[in-house]
Enzyme design. Structure first.
Site, PDB file in Angstrom:
ATOM      1  N   GLU A  61     -11.549  32.398  39.269  1.00 31.48           N
ATOM      2  CA  GLU A  61     -10.716  33.591  39.439  1.00 31.48           C
ATOM      3  C   GLU A  61     -11.256  34.803  38.666  1.00 31.48           C
ATOM      4  OE1 GLU A  61      -8.526  33.777  41.692  1.00 31.48           O
ATOM      5  OE2 GLU A  61      -8.536  31.651  42.172  1.00 31.48           O
ATOM      6  N   ASP A 151     -15.535  33.701  48.003  1.00 30.84           N
ATOM      7  CA  ASP A 151     -14.929  32.432  48.376  1.00 30.84           C
ATOM      8  C   ASP A 151     -15.299  32.036  49.802  1.00 30.84           C
ATOM      9  OD1 ASP A 151     -13.377  32.297  45.944  1.00 30.84           O
ATOM     10  OD2 ASP A 151     -12.170  33.908  46.791  1.00 30.84           O
TER      11      ASP A 151
END
Length: 608
Positions: A61, A151
């Site tokens: 993250e 991602d």
């Protein structure tokens, strides 16, 4: 298959493997020894299966904190990937971020690559020609490199992306467009780092990507933030927003969600005790450190019961290894790292954790054999986006390509609007309510009139040889404050049973209602029955059986006198990548008792 293809590509040098924490923890949120252990665990896996020694680290993250530098260097890491936002919020201009920098902490130096936000939001959401125009813009500004790291779920897992990328052939158009480009060359990070010098030195703040900072804000601050952002944007101050308007830090999720904090602090407690106790315990600890359950933004996170259940499964199994005693014990400990002590009643089959600071309530009830915490009910919190959903606001987006997940319009149906309720207290058990009027729908919507100061206020506690006493001298507030005392005594028995005795005494001399609240959570929260009746139907008697359809254990609550049970599902309305979700977090069971002056309620809770 894909695994074999990755091996082939690795052998030919066409792909580069990055490392990180094996079970994807936010590295800044776990102890140093666990960071090193998890990274080395993934390093070994990559080396064993793909014959590469990772030089780069993917930061979960993108949560950056200088405290991680020394540990990742110890693992042989040479560079880390963060957002360009990390640099911009430190004062760098976007045009100075086309390469990598060095950063250091205490003389320990590491390379840091800034991911280009515009590129990240363009691939795979924009057409190749538009992406190429951006590359030309970078070149015209003297830039040598555009950094992309993102991602994989954007290539087929996020809403609408599978159709866009594959069925609508975006991937084919992209590869065909750039295959013979003379201006754009694609390189691996290790190739670029080995052949190019650093752009200079940089010091980064403790932060993540911009949206994460917004999500970490408390709801009222989130609304203030968005109002301020909209004001600045409407006045053309986009650069001010990007550079100076920042949300909170990732760890604030532990303050925002007490349920996340309880999980995290129990994990930290295990880590402190995990010293040479064996590989199984360490692996359970690492699994419990996975980041997903601790936060919430667009994704479900803490709102997903299965993620919380998984975390508790690993926690309870790990604590079973550490707490191997068969005898009943009662002791206190600072489990939540907040300067207050919690009280644990531990036995062979069950572990009760009471929180004297918050209403003397039952924080956790672990059924050790089933590896479940049946107090794992999430409270219904007001989120900043609820205001946006209730007002049916829509965000403006560009017309080309498709929307990213951050740009999607989310509409809330009238049915879901009716189901939105918010709790002003945490949904634990043995909660003490006082009211002058009991109506189940008022409790279901949390709009009842609370007269007492017991629900979320501190109790004193006393640990005896065989029992725990929790006591608060508080008040009932009507025309004035009436001195009121609640004493709760809990006595554990060998047969998975906890006896309880609740004594109430008040100066108020007219009839009131005392409501004893329990909240229970199962793996299947949709099919729960109270004395074979569906949740929502009133049941009376002395003995109450709470059963979930697919769960082997039953909860028994038994009173010495007749009582009435009212129940309802605790349901949250939260946003996710697929839109808006209605999730049943558990069942609330209320036992109202009418009394005058004083009341004694004795009984037991049993699980078998």
């Amino acid at each position: 298959n894909l695994y074999s293809l990755l091996k082939k590509l690795s052998k030919s040098g066409q792909i580069e493997f990055f490392t990180g924490g094996f079970y994807e923890p936010v590295l800044a949120s776990i102890p140093s020894k666990d960071r090193i252990g998890q990274i080395k665990m993934l390093n070994n896996y990559i080396e064993k299966h793909f014959s590469q020694t990772p030089k780069g680290l993917w930061l979960t993250e993108r949560v950056w904190d200088n405290s991680i530098i020394r540990d990742i260097l110890e693992c042989g890491i040479e560079y880390v990937i963060v957002d360009d936002y990390h640099f911009i919020s430190a004062g760098f201009s976007r045009n100075s971020l086309y390469g990598y920098y060095y950063t250091e902490d205490g003389g320990e130096k590491i390379k840091v690559f800034p991911i280009d936000k515009k590129l990240r939001y363009s691939i795979p959401f924009k057409e190749p020609q538009e992406i190429n125009n951006y590359f030309k813009e970078i070149i015209s500004n003297g830039g040598k490199a555009a950094i992309l790291f993102d991602d994989g779920e954007k290539f087929g897992v996020w809403p609408k992306t599978y159709k866009w990328v594959y069925e609508d052939h975006w991937i084919d158009r992209f590869l065909d467009f750039f295959e013979n480009s003379e201006e754009v060359e694609f390189m691996l990070f290790n190739q670029y780092a080995d052949s190019n010098k650093a752009l200079g030195l940089a010091y980064l703040p403790t932060t993540s990507y911009p949206e994460m900072g917004e999500w970490a804000l408390f709801a009222d601050k989130f609304i203030e933030f968005k109002d301020g952002e909209n004001f600045l944007l409407s006045h053309g101050m986009n650069s001010i927003v990007e550079r100076y308007l920042r949300g909170s830090i990732w760890k604030n999720f532990f303050i925002k969600y007490s349920e996340a904090n309880t999980i995290h602090k129990r994990v930290l407690s295990i880590s402190k005790r995990d010293s040479g106790k064996g590989k199984k315990l360490t692996d359970l600890l690492y699994k419990a450190e996975c980041n997903d359950v601790f936060w919430h933004g667009i994704f479900g996170g803490i709102y997903l019961p299965n993620l919380r259940d998984n975390a508790y499964r690993y926690i309870i199994e790990a604590e079973n290894i550490l707490d191997s005693t068969q005898a009943i014990s009662i002791y206190d400990d600072e489990l939540l790292f907040d300067g207050e002590r919690q009280v644990i009643i531990n036995s062979k089959d069950l572990k009760f954790i009471f929180n004297p600071k918050i209403g003397g309530s039952l924080l956790s009830l672990d059924i050790k054999e089933e590896k479940i915490n049946i107090q794992n009910t999430l409270s219904r919190r007001f989120e900043g986006y609820h205001k946006i959903l209730l007002e049916n606001r829509k965000e403006l987006k560009e017309d080309t390509g498709i929307s990213t997940i951050h740009e999607m319009d989310i509409n809330l149906s009238d049915e879901l609007k009716e189901k939105i309720s918010f709790d002003w207290y945490d949904r634990q058990s043995f909660i003490d309510h006082f009211t002058d009027f009991f109506e189940i729908n008022e409790f279901k919507t949390c709009k009842f009139r609370e007269l007492g100061d017991f629900v979320n206020q501190p109790f004193n506690y006393k640990i005896g040889e065989t029992s725990l006493e929790l006591k608060r001298v508080g008040g009932l507030y009507l025309d004035k404050k009436y001195l009121t005392t609640v004493t709760k005594i809990f006595t554990p028995q060998q047969s998975s049973t906890l006896d309880f005795n609740i004594n109430i005494s008040t100066e108020f001399d007219r009839e009131l209602w005392y409501v004893l609240e329990f909240n229970f959570h199962f793996f299947d929260n949709e099919n729960i029955f109270v004395n074979s009746q569906k949740v929502g139907e009133m049941v009376s008697g002395k003995d109450f059986e709470i059963k979930s359809a697919d769960f082997p254990k039953k909860i028994y609550i038994q009173f010495e006198t007749t009582a009435i049970a009212h129940s309802f599902k605790v349901q949250t309305v939260s946003q996710s990548e697929s839109g808006v979700n209605l999730t049943t977090q558990g069942v609330s069971i209320l036992f109202p008792f009418k009394f005058k002056g004083s009341q004694n309620i004795a009984g037991k809770i049993k699980i078998n």
